[in-house]
Design an enzyme around this catalytic site. Structure first.
Site, PDB file in Angstrom:
ATOM      1  N   GLY A  12       0.844  -1.183   0.000  1.00 44.14           N
ATOM      2  CA  GLY A  12       0.000   0.000   0.000  1.00 44.14           C
ATOM      3  C   GLY A  12       0.878   1.230   0.000  1.00 44.14           C
ATOM      4  O   GLY A  12       1.996   1.224  -0.517  1.00 44.14           O
ATOM      5  N   ASN A  13       0.406   2.307   0.607  1.00 44.36           N
ATOM      6  CA  ASN A  13       1.160   3.560   0.575  1.00 44.36           C
ATOM      7  C   ASN A  13       2.547   3.435   1.188  1.00 44.36           C
ATOM      8  O   ASN A  13       3.532   3.913   0.618  1.00 44.36           O
ATOM      9  CB  ASN A  13       0.370   4.657   1.290  1.00 44.36           C
ATOM     10  CG  ASN A  13      -0.827   5.128   0.493  1.00 44.36           C
ATOM     11  OD1 ASN A  13      -0.854   5.010  -0.723  1.00 44.36           O
ATOM     12  ND2 ASN A  13      -1.827   5.670   1.173  1.00 44.36           N
ATOM     13  N   SER A 122       6.604  -1.708  10.439  1.00 42.39           N
ATOM     14  CA  SER A 122       5.914  -0.479  10.831  1.00 42.39           C
ATOM     15  C   SER A 122       4.574  -0.815  11.463  1.00 42.39           C
ATOM     16  O   SER A 122       3.796   0.091  11.785  1.00 42.39           O
ATOM     17  CB  SER A 122       5.688   0.419   9.605  1.00 42.39           C
ATOM     18  OG  SER A 122       4.863  -0.241   8.645  1.00 42.39           O
ATOM     19  N   VAL A 151       6.377   4.191  15.824  1.00 41.34           N
ATOM     20  CA  VAL A 151       6.077   5.384  16.634  1.00 41.34           C
ATOM     21  C   VAL A 151       6.796   6.582  16.008  1.00 41.34           C
ATOM     22  O   VAL A 151       7.998   6.525  15.756  1.00 41.34           O
ATOM     23  CB  VAL A 151       6.537   5.213  18.095  1.00 41.34           C
ATOM     24  CG1 VAL A 151       6.149   6.445  18.925  1.00 41.34           C
ATOM     25  CG2 VAL A 151       5.965   3.946  18.717  1.00 41.34           C
ATOM     26  N   THR A 155      10.983   9.609  12.835  1.00 39.63           N
ATOM     27  CA  THR A 155      11.664  10.320  13.923  1.00 39.63           C
ATOM     28  C   THR A 155      12.204   9.284  14.909  1.00 39.63           C
ATOM     29  O   THR A 155      11.446   8.463  15.407  1.00 39.63           O
ATOM     30  CB  THR A 155      10.697  11.277  14.635  1.00 39.63           C
ATOM     31  OG1 THR A 155      10.113  12.146  13.658  1.00 39.63           O
ATOM     32  CG2 THR A 155      11.427  12.111  15.675  1.00 39.63           C
ATOM     33  N   ASP A 219      -4.800   4.142  18.375  1.00 42.89           N
ATOM     34  CA  ASP A 219      -3.491   4.268  17.734  1.00 42.89           C
ATOM     35  C   ASP A 219      -2.475   4.886  18.696  1.00 42.89           C
ATOM     36  O   ASP A 219      -1.349   4.385  18.828  1.00 42.89           O
ATOM     37  CB  ASP A 219      -3.613   5.121  16.477  1.00 42.89           C
ATOM     38  CG  ASP A 219      -2.280   5.355  15.803  1.00 42.89           C
ATOM     39  OD1 ASP A 219      -1.780   4.433  15.146  1.00 42.89           O
ATOM     40  OD2 ASP A 219      -1.731   6.473  15.943  1.00 42.89           O
ATOM     41  N   LYS A 223       1.018   3.152  20.403  1.00 47.04           N
ATOM     42  CA  LYS A 223       2.341   3.777  20.400  1.00 47.04           C
ATOM     43  C   LYS A 223       2.857   3.971  21.825  1.00 47.04           C
ATOM     44  O   LYS A 223       4.047   3.747  22.103  1.00 47.04           O
ATOM     45  CB  LYS A 223       2.274   5.113  19.664  1.00 47.04           C
ATOM     46  CG  LYS A 223       1.963   4.957  18.178  1.00 47.04           C
ATOM     47  CD  LYS A 223       1.684   6.304  17.523  1.00 47.04           C
ATOM     48  CE  LYS A 223       1.338   6.140  16.052  1.00 47.04           C
ATOM     49  NZ  LYS A 223       0.947   7.428  15.420  1.00 47.04           N
TER      50      LYS A 223
END
EC number: 1.1.1.3
Length: 338
Positions: A12-13, A122, A151, A155, A219, A223
């Site tokens: 996907g993306n 991910s 998370v 970053t 979500d 995280k």
């Protein structure tokens, strides 16, 4: 030169973003890290492409963009119908890259590690619900299990907690970890109604088609649990206290901003305790972020408060985290320090 083979599960993306980075920066990775990266399989929801000599990523991306599915590739590659479990079992690769949203992926992550394959992901639920087992097998087999992109996208909060402050004991973590909710709250603060704000977020690709995980705080709670697992110890997710922004009225959101204490979906993490809820934040606090930025304040016994801020979403940003872990895996193969 180190040569390493990948199986990418999910196209996907994020999967496409990872393939784009690997294709565009192939020469850079060779020159800087001595890394020859070869993608031997790619799986989307309809098909698996498999070629032990390596797949042409430019062509794979073009097929996906043009037809929406890898099954329309044609005759150049063999096309298979394989589950992720079968990809792990049947395809020879050094790294399994999971960029799906499969909530049961922890099972095939475990299988991959047991088979001696590095796992880069991910995907948040495996790191929440299977963390103890995954890390135990990772260390026993001396096989990296890497999840930077779970998370704050790319970053490097995971790397910071994992290896960046080894002398410090974490006391507390505060964070705004979901950019979708901040974007929606900002939009409401500026006069837009909730439904229009949500629709705009979906149009921009900030919110999922089913936004319930963001709006209900799930979500952000995932995280927060991952950060707790790293900073302290594995936590039972059922013990996490969760309240989403869907509990707020538009008037509450606008009044809070008017009083210079805007609502943000704040995660508070201490040893054995996680609370995620809309919280009024003084407007001059670093936690009063805007847009899709994420921020974490880590309080430790030696360094005091560390602030790390960055994009918490985006295809390029998440691809940065995933590909960064692939490079990290190559660099630590011999050393097993991460």
């Amino acid at each position: 030169m180190n040569s390493i083979s990948l199986s990418i599960i999910g196209f996907g993306n994020v999967g496409k973003g990872v393939a784009e980075v690997l294709y565009a920066k192939n020469r850079y990775f060779k020159e800087k890290y001595g890394a020859e990266i070869k993608v031997v399989s790619i799986s989307d929801s309809s098909a698996t492409l498999w070629n032990s000599e390596g797949i042409n990523l430019e062509e794979a991306l073009e097929v996906k963009r043009s037809f929406g599915s890898l099954k329309f590739w044609g005759q150049e590659y063999e096309i298979y119908s394989l589950s992720p479990n079968e990809v792990v079992e049947e395809i020879e690769s050094d790294i399994v890259v999971d960029v799906t949203n499969d909530p049961n992926a922890g099972k095939w992550h475990l299988k991959a590690l047991k088979a001696g394959k590095i796992v880069v992901t991910s995907n948040k639920p495996p790191v929440v619900f299977y963390y103890d087992d995954l890390i135990s097998i990772s260390h026993k087999k001396r096989i990296p299990y890497l999840f930077e992109a779970t998370v704050m996208a790319g970053t490097p909060i995971i790397t910071l907690l994992r290896t960046g402050i080894p002398a410090d004991s974490v006391i507390k973590i505060l964070g705004v970890l979901n950019g979708t909710t901040t974007f929606i709250l900002n939009s409401i603060e500026n006069g837009m109604n909730f439904q229009k704000a949500l629709k705009r977020a979906q149009e921009l690709g900030i919110a999922e088609r089913d936004p319930s995980g963001d709006l209900k705080g799930i979500d952000a709670a995932y995280k927060a649990a991952i950060l707790h697992n790293l900073a302290f110890r594995p936590i039972d997710f059922d013990k996490v206290q969760i309240e989403g922004i869907d509990s707020l009225s538009e008037d509450e959101v606008r009044m809070a901003k008017k009083k210079r204490k805007p609502f943000r979906l704040l995660a508070s993490i201490e040893d054995g305790k996680i609370e995620v809820k809309p919280t009024r934040i003084p407007i001059d606090s670093p936690l009063a972020v805007n847009g899709t930025s994420n921020i974490v304040i880590i309080e430790t016994d030696l360094l005091g408060k560390l602030i790390i801020k960055g994009s918490g979403a985006g295809i390029k940003e998440t691809a940065s985290g995933v590909v960064g872990d692939i490079i990290r895996a190559i660099r630590i193969q011999k050393d097993f320090t991460f």
